[in-house]
Each structure stands twice: as C-alpha cells, then as structure tokens.
Design a protein around this motif. Structure first.
Motif, PDB file in Angstrom:
ATOM      1  N   SER A   8       0.816  -1.213   0.000  1.00 35.87           N
ATOM      2  CA  SER A   8       0.000   0.000   0.000  1.00 35.87           C
ATOM      3  C   SER A   8       0.854   1.270   0.000  1.00 35.87           C
ATOM      4  O   SER A   8       0.376   2.340  -0.353  1.00 35.87           O
ATOM      5  N   ASP A   9       2.128   1.165   0.386  1.00 34.54           N
ATOM      6  CA  ASP A   9       3.049   2.309   0.409  1.00 34.54           C
ATOM      7  C   ASP A   9       3.870   2.426  -0.875  1.00 34.54           C
ATOM      8  O   ASP A   9       4.718   3.309  -0.980  1.00 34.54           O
ATOM      9  N   ALA A  10       3.634   1.548  -1.827  1.00 36.08           N
ATOM     10  CA  ALA A  10       4.422   1.548  -3.073  1.00 36.08           C
ATOM     11  C   ALA A  10       4.170   2.820  -3.868  1.00 36.08           C
ATOM     12  O   ALA A  10       3.093   3.410  -3.808  1.00 36.08           O
ATOM     13  N   ARG A  11       5.199   3.231  -4.593  1.00 34.87           N
ATOM     14  CA  ARG A  11       5.103   4.405  -5.453  1.00 34.87           C
ATOM     15  C   ARG A  11       5.145   3.955  -6.907  1.00 34.87           C
ATOM     16  O   ARG A  11       5.633   2.862  -7.223  1.00 34.87           O
ATOM     17  N   LEU A  12       4.673   4.811  -7.773  1.00 34.52           N
ATOM     18  CA  LEU A  12       4.625   4.522  -9.200  1.00 34.52           C
ATOM     19  C   LEU A  12       5.987   4.066  -9.701  1.00 34.52           C
ATOM     20  O   LEU A  12       7.001   4.715  -9.434  1.00 34.52           O
ATOM     21  N   GLY A  54      -4.561   5.734  -9.319  1.00 29.81           N
ATOM     22  CA  GLY A  54      -5.663   6.657  -9.548  1.00 29.81           C
ATOM     23  C   GLY A  54      -5.323   8.082  -9.148  1.00 29.81           C
ATOM     24  O   GLY A  54      -4.412   8.335  -8.361  1.00 29.81           O
ATOM     25  N   VAL A  55      -6.085   9.022  -9.671  1.00 33.56           N
ATOM     26  CA  VAL A  55      -5.844  10.443  -9.416  1.00 33.56           C
ATOM     27  C   VAL A  55      -6.232  10.832  -7.997  1.00 33.56           C
ATOM     28  O   VAL A  55      -5.512  11.543  -7.321  1.00 33.56           O
ATOM     29  N   PHE A  56      -7.379  10.367  -7.526  1.00 34.84           N
ATOM     30  CA  PHE A  56      -7.879  10.753  -6.211  1.00 34.84           C
ATOM     31  C   PHE A  56      -7.456   9.727  -5.164  1.00 34.84           C
ATOM     32  O   PHE A  56      -7.894   8.586  -5.190  1.00 34.84           O
ATOM     33  N   GLY A  57      -6.604  10.132  -4.255  1.00 33.27           N
ATOM     34  CA  GLY A  57      -6.146   9.239  -3.198  1.00 33.27           C
ATOM     35  C   GLY A  57      -5.258   8.116  -3.683  1.00 33.27           C
ATOM     36  O   GLY A  57      -5.066   7.136  -2.991  1.00 33.27           O
ATOM     37  N   ARG A  58      -4.740   8.238  -4.911  1.00 32.05           N
ATOM     38  CA  ARG A  58      -3.870   7.219  -5.524  1.00 32.05           C
ATOM     39  C   ARG A  58      -4.553   5.850  -5.565  1.00 32.05           C
ATOM     40  O   ARG A  58      -3.916   4.812  -5.513  1.00 32.05           O
ATOM     41  N   ASP A  59      -5.876   5.850  -5.676  1.00 32.49           N
ATOM     42  CA  ASP A  59      -6.647   4.613  -5.651  1.00 32.49           C
ATOM     43  C   ASP A  59      -7.538   4.545  -6.883  1.00 32.49           C
ATOM     44  O   ASP A  59      -8.132   5.571  -7.251  1.00 32.49           O
ATOM     45  N   PRO A  60      -7.719   3.425  -7.515  1.00 29.83           N
ATOM     46  CA  PRO A  60      -7.046   2.145  -7.290  1.00 29.83           C
ATOM     47  C   PRO A  60      -5.653   2.152  -7.898  1.00 29.83           C
ATOM     48  O   PRO A  60      -5.269   3.065  -8.612  1.00 29.83           O
ATOM     49  N   MET A  61      -4.918   1.107  -7.612  1.00 27.86           N
ATOM     50  CA  MET A  61      -3.581   0.947  -8.164  1.00 27.86           C
ATOM     51  C   MET A  61      -3.598  -0.220  -9.149  1.00 27.86           C
ATOM     52  O   MET A  61      -4.236  -1.234  -8.900  1.00 27.86           O
ATOM     53  N   ALA A  62      -2.929  -0.035 -10.287  1.00 31.34           N
ATOM     54  CA  ALA A  62      -2.816  -1.102 -11.283  1.00 31.34           C
ATOM     55  C   ALA A  62      -1.444  -1.733 -11.125  1.00 31.34           C
ATOM     56  O   ALA A  62      -0.424  -1.037 -11.116  1.00 31.34           O
ATOM     57  N   LEU A  63      -1.426  -3.045 -10.996  1.00 33.86           N
ATOM     58  CA  LEU A  63      -0.191  -3.775 -10.725  1.00 33.86           C
ATOM     59  C   LEU A  63       0.054  -4.841 -11.770  1.00 33.86           C
ATOM     60  O   LEU A  63      -0.890  -5.442 -12.285  1.00 33.86           O
ATOM     61  N   HIS A  75      -6.171  -0.110   0.488  1.00 33.22           N
ATOM     62  CA  HIS A  75      -6.473  -0.762   1.766  1.00 33.22           C
ATOM     63  C   HIS A  75      -6.421  -2.285   1.627  1.00 33.22           C
ATOM     64  O   HIS A  75      -6.153  -2.986   2.595  1.00 33.22           O
ATOM     65  N   GLU A  76      -6.654  -2.808   0.432  1.00 28.00           N
ATOM     66  CA  GLU A  76      -6.539  -4.248   0.198  1.00 28.00           C
ATOM     67  C   GLU A  76      -5.073  -4.671   0.120  1.00 28.00           C
ATOM     68  O   GLU A  76      -4.730  -5.805   0.430  1.00 28.00           O
ATOM     69  N   ALA A  77      -4.212  -3.752  -0.298  1.00 32.20           N
ATOM     70  CA  ALA A  77      -2.786  -4.053  -0.456  1.00 32.20           C
ATOM     71  C   ALA A  77      -2.016  -3.952   0.857  1.00 32.20           C
ATOM     72  O   ALA A  77      -0.850  -4.320   0.913  1.00 32.20           O
TER      73      ALA A  77
END
Length: 90
Positions: A8-12, A54-63, A75-77
């Motif tokens: 959940s703390d990962a960066r782009l 994502g733009v708002f709150g960096r959610d969701p994240m594509a992995l 929050h799932e990560a």
C-alpha cells in the motif's frame, strides 16, 4: 532506507517481490480478503510492479503480478509485504 515495504506504500514504478501475504485485521473479512488475494496470484515470491495509480487518493492501483495485470485498492494491499529491487529502492 529499508527496501521492505507494505504494498500500500508503493510508489509509481516500484518493482519487487512479495515476501509476505497476511490479512488486514484479524476478522473474518480479513481472512476472506487474504484468500482472494492468494487466488489472484498475490503469493510469496511473485514479482510485482506498480504500473498506474488513480488520481484521487492514488486509488485504485494497477499492478503487474508476474505476467498478469490486476487492479487493487490500497487498503486491500496493506496486508502484502514487498521487498523492492535495488534500483527501485533508491
């Protein structure tokens, strides 16, 4: 700087390998989420890369998880621990 973080703390652009899969909380919902993450391929040893957020709150994240792409909420990560590769940890 430690190169072991919560997913959940990962960066782009961060890349690494999953070192631990645990539930978020000790309740039934957390255990169900852990089971679903394992079924999706979030297993210890899987290679992972954060492709988009994502733009708002960096959610969701594509992995990228091994050879597939998965969208996940931060929050799932939280229950996944990742060891970043050296070039990503700098």
């Amino acid at each position: 700087m430690s190169n072991v973080i919560s997913l959940s703390d990962a960066r782009l652009g961060d890349r690494g390998v999953i070192t631990r899969v645990g539930s978020v909380g000790g309740d039934e919902h957390g255990a169900e989420l852990e089971r679903r993450l394992l079924e999706l391929g979030f297993v210890e040893g899987a290679r992972i890369q954060l492709l988009h957020q994502g733009v708002f709150g960096r959610d969701p994240m594509a992995l990228k998880v091994d050879d597939m792409r998965v969208a996940l909420r931060r929050h799932e990560a939280r229950g996944l621990t990742v060891e970043l590769f050296a070039e990503a940890a700098e």
